[in-house]
Design a protein around this motif. Structure first.
Motif, PDB file in Angstrom:
ATOM      1  N   ALA A 192      61.430  73.665  52.327  1.00  0.00           N
ATOM      2  CA  ALA A 192      61.180  74.190  53.670  1.00  0.00           C
ATOM      3  C   ALA A 192      60.108  73.419  54.424  1.00  0.00           C
ATOM      4  N   SER A 193      59.559  72.359  53.826  1.00  0.00           N
ATOM      5  CA  SER A 193      58.494  71.611  54.503  1.00  0.00           C
ATOM      6  C   SER A 193      58.421  70.183  53.948  1.00  0.00           C
ATOM      7  N   GLU A 238      61.754  69.219  52.894  1.00  0.00           N
ATOM      8  CA  GLU A 238      62.544  69.477  54.114  1.00  0.00           C
ATOM      9  C   GLU A 238      63.341  68.232  54.504  1.00  0.00           C
ATOM     10  N   ASP A 288      61.714  78.149  47.901  1.00  0.00           N
ATOM     11  CA  ASP A 288      60.396  77.979  48.519  1.00  0.00           C
ATOM     12  C   ASP A 288      59.775  79.354  48.675  1.00  0.00           C
ATOM     13  N   ASN A 340      57.930  79.814  51.715  1.00  0.00           N
ATOM     14  CA  ASN A 340      57.662  79.864  53.160  1.00  0.00           C
ATOM     15  C   ASN A 340      58.915  80.372  53.884  1.00  0.00           C
ATOM     16  N   ASP A 350      59.461  81.796  56.811  1.00  0.00           N
ATOM     17  CA  ASP A 350      59.687  81.472  58.235  1.00  0.00           C
ATOM     18  C   ASP A 350      60.280  80.077  58.390  1.00  0.00           C
ATOM     19  N   ASN A 351      59.651  79.091  57.735  1.00  0.00           N
ATOM     20  CA  ASN A 351      60.162  77.709  57.841  1.00  0.00           C
ATOM     21  C   ASN A 351      61.586  77.620  57.304  1.00  0.00           C
ATOM     22  N   ALA A 380      64.186  79.138  59.572  1.00  0.00           N
ATOM     23  CA  ALA A 380      64.405  78.312  60.774  1.00  0.00           C
ATOM     24  C   ALA A 380      65.310  77.118  60.436  1.00  0.00           C
ATOM     25  N   ILE A 381      65.117  76.519  59.251  1.00  0.00           N
ATOM     26  CA  ILE A 381      65.949  75.370  58.848  1.00  0.00           C
ATOM     27  C   ILE A 381      67.394  75.830  58.623  1.00  0.00           C
ATOM     28  N   TYR A 401      68.758  79.902  51.477  1.00  0.00           N
ATOM     29  CA  TYR A 401      67.363  79.995  51.039  1.00  0.00           C
ATOM     30  C   TYR A 401      67.179  81.155  50.087  1.00  0.00           C
TER      31      TYR A 401
END
Ligand SMILES: NC(=O)c1ccc[n+]([C@@H]2O[C@H](COP(=O)([O-])OP(=O)(O)OC[C@H]3O[C@@H](n4cnc5c(N)ncnc54)[C@H](O)[C@@H]3O)[C@@H](O)[C@H]2O)c1
Length: 256
Positions: free
Chosen positions: A14-15, A19, A36, A38, A40-41, A44-45, A56
């Protein structure tokens, strides 16, 4: 192994480097499960790239049960697993003897637990799922890619915990490749130099500037997409096994 229609688990997907790998593999026709913490990230992906391509599962890689559950979710959603990319991890800086006190033992243990034990945890459970595959035409059942760091070779002052964790990942690579060879699963590690990810972008200029100075050619930090490119090559090249590859523009880290 071709990327198209393959199922790829990416921790830390996620980052940053994870990512970028998520984006590269999806762009080349793979299905990705991000592991992951995270939310929120990650969400969004998934929204951006499409829920049919990326899913996710909130997974703390340091714990056993969440990773077991994540592998079950991969099987449920996609039926199988071909590739696991371990990107979840973090940095930490403290001298062994600080101005106020010695390095905190709990902090040392945390970094080893996240960067090394977490990587091993995902590797063993991903391999178990990959072992169920019939295998490609060449017999290959799966590919595992771990992320170390050039600090695993030449750690800077204040990096003893981080260096130990990444040297552990490097040291484990050949053994893991030998161990999993009879299951037709390859294991390789990428040792990145300095990449422009949220982890590095948050570092102060006094940390970033000397590191930038040490880059050779290209004389800049790496782009996360360049990590994704190497991860894809490792998957595609069937003879690459048991190796740690530096991806660093020929930089060598200085003591500070
Ligand atoms: N960025 C660099 O310059 C650089 C250089 C060398 C090595 N690395 C290594 O590459 C890896 C990725 O770094 P990055 O720069 O992309 O960092 P990042 O902070 O951008 O991404 C790390 C991701 O890991 C996730 N994560 C953290 N703890 C987790 C846990 N317990 N369970 C599941 N997920 C967790 C975070 O939520 C995040 O999404 C790390 O292992 C790092 O040490 C990075």
């Amino acid at each position: 192994m071709e990327l198209k229609d393959k199922v790829v688990a990416i921790t830390g997907g996620a980052s940053g480097l994870g990512e970028a790998s998520t984006r590269h593999f999806v762009a080349n026709g793979s299905k990705v499960m991000i592991l992951d913490i995270n939310d929120d990230n990650a969400k969004a992906i998934c929204d951006e790239l499409g829920d049919q391509n990326v899913k996710y599962v909130n997974t703390n890689i340091m714990e056993e049960q969440p990773v077991i559950d994540a592998m079950s979710k991969i099987e449920e959603e996609f039926g199988k697993l071909h590739v696991a990319i371990n990107c979840a991890g973090t940095g930490y800086g403290a001298r062994i003897l600080g101005k106020e006190a010695p390095h905190l033992l709990d902090h040392f243990k945390f970094i080893i637990d996240l960067n090394l034990v977490g990587t091993f945890n995902v590797m063993r459970l991903a391999a178990q799922l990959m072992d169920k595959n019939e295998g490609e035409e060449n017999g290959e059942k799966g590919v595992i890619i771990n992320t170390a760091s050039i600090a695993g070779y030449e750690g800077q002052i204040g990096q003893s915990a981080y260096t130990a964790s990444k040297a552990g990942v490097i040291g484990m690579t050949l053994t893991a490749a030998r161990d999993l060879a009879r299951h037709s699963i390859r294991v390789n590690t990428i040792a990145p130099g300095i990449f422009d990810t949220p982890l590095m972008m948050s570092a102060p200029d006094k940390v970033r500037d000397p590191l930038l100075e040490s880059t050779q050619f290209p004389h800049r930090f790496g782009q996360p997409s360049e990590f994704g490119l190497l991860a894809a090559h490792i998957v595609e090249n069937p003879y690459l096994n048991g190796e740690t590859i530096r991806l660093d523009s020929a930089m060598r880290m200085t003591p500070r």
